[in-house]
Design a protein around this motif. Sequence first.
Motif, PDB file in Angstrom:
ATOM      1  N   PHE A 131       0.831  -1.205   0.000  1.00 17.58           N
ATOM      2  CA  PHE A 131       0.000   0.000   0.000  1.00 17.58           C
ATOM      3  C   PHE A 131       0.864   1.253   0.000  1.00 17.58           C
ATOM      4  N   ARG A 132       2.031   1.151   0.620  1.00 18.80           N
ATOM      5  CA  ARG A 132       2.941   2.299   0.589  1.00 18.80           C
ATOM      6  C   ARG A 132       3.332   2.599  -0.853  1.00 18.80           C
ATOM      7  N   VAL A 133       3.678   1.525  -1.565  1.00 18.50           N
ATOM      8  CA  VAL A 133       4.064   1.697  -2.965  1.00 18.50           C
ATOM      9  C   VAL A 133       2.894   2.270  -3.757  1.00 18.50           C
ATOM     10  N   LEU A 134       1.689   1.727  -3.515  1.00 16.41           N
ATOM     11  CA  LEU A 134       0.517   2.178  -4.261  1.00 16.41           C
ATOM     12  C   LEU A 134       0.225   3.654  -4.009  1.00 16.41           C
ATOM     13  N   PHE A 135       0.333   4.063  -2.761  1.00 18.24           N
ATOM     14  CA  PHE A 135       0.064   5.465  -2.433  1.00 18.24           C
ATOM     15  C   PHE A 135       1.036   6.394  -3.167  1.00 18.24           C
ATOM     16  N   VAL A 136       2.309   6.002  -3.148  1.00 17.74           N
ATOM     17  CA  VAL A 136       3.301   6.837  -3.813  1.00 17.74           C
ATOM     18  C   VAL A 136       3.060   6.836  -5.313  1.00 17.74           C
ATOM     19  N   LEU A 137       2.735   5.651  -5.853  1.00 15.18           N
ATOM     20  CA  LEU A 137       2.506   5.506  -7.280  1.00 15.18           C
ATOM     21  C   LEU A 137       1.345   6.389  -7.735  1.00 15.18           C
ATOM     22  N   GLY A 145      -3.194   9.727  -4.962  1.00  9.18           N
ATOM     23  CA  GLY A 145      -2.679   8.916  -3.856  1.00  9.18           C
ATOM     24  C   GLY A 145      -2.524   9.755  -2.607  1.00  9.18           C
ATOM     25  N   PHE A 146      -1.944  10.927  -2.797  1.00 11.79           N
ATOM     26  CA  PHE A 146      -1.724  11.833  -1.670  1.00 11.79           C
ATOM     27  C   PHE A 146      -3.057  12.215  -1.032  1.00 11.79           C
ATOM     28  N   LEU A 147      -3.997  12.582  -1.908  1.00 11.82           N
ATOM     29  CA  LEU A 147      -5.311  13.012  -1.428  1.00 11.82           C
ATOM     30  C   LEU A 147      -6.002  11.889  -0.658  1.00 11.82           C
ATOM     31  N   LEU A 148      -5.967  10.703  -1.262  1.00 10.77           N
ATOM     32  CA  LEU A 148      -6.595   9.537  -0.641  1.00 10.77           C
ATOM     33  C   LEU A 148      -5.958   9.270   0.715  1.00 10.77           C
ATOM     34  N   TYR A 149      -4.633   9.444   0.735  1.00  7.81           N
ATOM     35  CA  TYR A 149      -3.920   9.188   1.992  1.00  7.81           C
ATOM     36  C   TYR A 149      -4.401  10.138   3.077  1.00  7.81           C
ATOM     37  N   ILE A 150      -4.506  11.430   2.707  1.00  5.80           N
ATOM     38  CA  ILE A 150      -4.940  12.429   3.697  1.00  5.80           C
ATOM     39  C   ILE A 150      -6.349  12.111   4.178  1.00  5.80           C
TER      40      ILE A 150
END
Lengths: 529, 118
Positions: A131-137, A145-150
Amino acid sequence: MMDKTININISGTLFQIDEEAFRILRDYLLAINNRFRNVQGGLETIEDIESRIAEIFQSQKGLAGVITKENVEAMIAIIGKPEDFDHGDYEAVPPPYTSQKKRMYRNPEDKIISGVSSGIGAYLNTDPVIFRVLFVLFTVFFGTGFLLYIILWIALPEAKSDSQKREMYGDNFHSARSQNLSTDKINNVNGSVNTPSYSSSSSVGNAFNEIFRAIGRVCYIILRIFLIIIGVSLVLTGFLAILSFVLVFIFHYPGTFSTHEFGTNFVYIPDFLNYIVTPSAAPWIIALTTIAFILPMLALIYWGVKMIFWFRAKDGVVSLAGFVIWVLSVAALSIILFNEGISFAETGKISSEKIFTHTPDTLYIKAGKKVSDLKFDKELSLTHEAYTVFINEEKKEIYIRPHLNVNNFWDNVVKVEVRKRSTGRTQFEAMKKAEGLSYNFDITGDTLILDEYFEIPSGRKWSADNVSIDLSIPVGTILKLDSASENLLHAYSGYDNDDNTFSPGWEYRNRIWTLTDEGIKPLSTHSSK
Amino acid sequence: MKRKLIKLHIMDLENNKAQMRKGILEYCILSVLSRSSCYASDIIKELKEAEVIVVEGTLYPLLTRQKNAGLLSYRWEESQQGPPRKYYELTEEGRNYLAELDKSWQGLVDSVNQIRTR
């Protein structure tokens, strides 16, 4: 027909046991072993229990005879299963329920930024690195990815308590936990508790983790700065909004809700509210407006503070309560305002007229009741509407200066028509209200006597009441007014002049007017000042 | 599955109950042994009758622990029916400890009673 038997040595005593019983016994001993192996003095306990097993078997069978499944089960019933030894040596008793409902949390035990990936990993029972890779990707794709993470960071609670951790891991909690406990041991032996141990992870995963850990720190710092800036602006916005609200509504600070038409009138909404709406509703409207406005501002400040200092509080209940209160206030306010609005729905008009018995060349207009004799606390001018309101707070009375229209009447007759107008829930009600407006006018010889103001019955709220006086005279008639009645004319807005040579205003005091084809005009330009 | 070690701070009711029961159980074991030295099975029998324990397995780790703490000692006694058995007795330290436990137990009972009957 003989079952296969096995010879076993339990605590120094030999027993014959059949195959099925052996399997049960072996599992049982293994469970006992697992239970006590890591406990201090556990080996001795295991020996004691084995010794007791031997004793029980002996008392059941003596030294001859084959131990059967029934013997083993009877023995287990006496000694009990490890999970029935109801006390904790260094770990807690497993929870009474075995099946866990699973929920997604942020995992504080294994986090790089906030534990979102790790939490998803725990939820899906997968390696968090994915998931870390996916978020960065996906951050490359327009920052999704950034938005989803926040969003996830904000939406997912952190698994703080043990029960939350259980929910996070779901049914894997115990395996995850025991694994962690054994990891704990390894770490303790190596004296490197702080170094995260990924005993079963691949080297690729490890490298990824290290890289992401470094990137994560940088991201975290940037994010924190970003959040602090947002937080500060939120706090400022909320604070200033509340300040201005308080100034206007509590300290009567003029400016925001005032009209400066003549530099004298300050409209302070709460003061007039009592006369516009049903008096009993006014405090509610003010209170509800305050709540509806202040609450979101407080929320803004709170969010801002939270962003600045970055803490998490158990504010779910308070937030929900606040939100519910806010929604209810807005709903209540809407209902009240709608209800108030309805009372202006229908318009009722009543008119009466008087005609001069002969047509004078010069018509005198005098004021009956004068504003200058009135006691009033507040004055509100709506010049464009030619409408001035005077309020007597003590008597709760409203006086309004009507306007006088002077028109050309083709017949050689002088006619005065007074039209009273009010609004209400129904036309009937509106008519009743219009009837209630007190306004006197009379004709004596060449003189028209007009009240300078009309009066709304004491205690009755304002209902867009209006009185208009239409004076119809032949062209060329000269009008002589006293100063009070000229005020009615000053309110005259029908007069339209392109070249701006005359505009009705306070400065203009003429008192002698005449009606021309283009409307009324002052007869002389001399000011009486 | 890779996770960092989890430090467990479990403070739930089950654990409290277990802790309380464990404390009482240890007190009961010492009390039984204060009357006379005996085999593990004798202690078990008495505790089972008093319904302090349900299964025997509960007792063994406690005996081991109390022995390691110096409260108990044992000697091996030959048995006619089978392997030699441990014969437990209180040490001097165990007696002193028990006396302290008696005092604090009485104190606790008094406090609880006082509060509950108020």
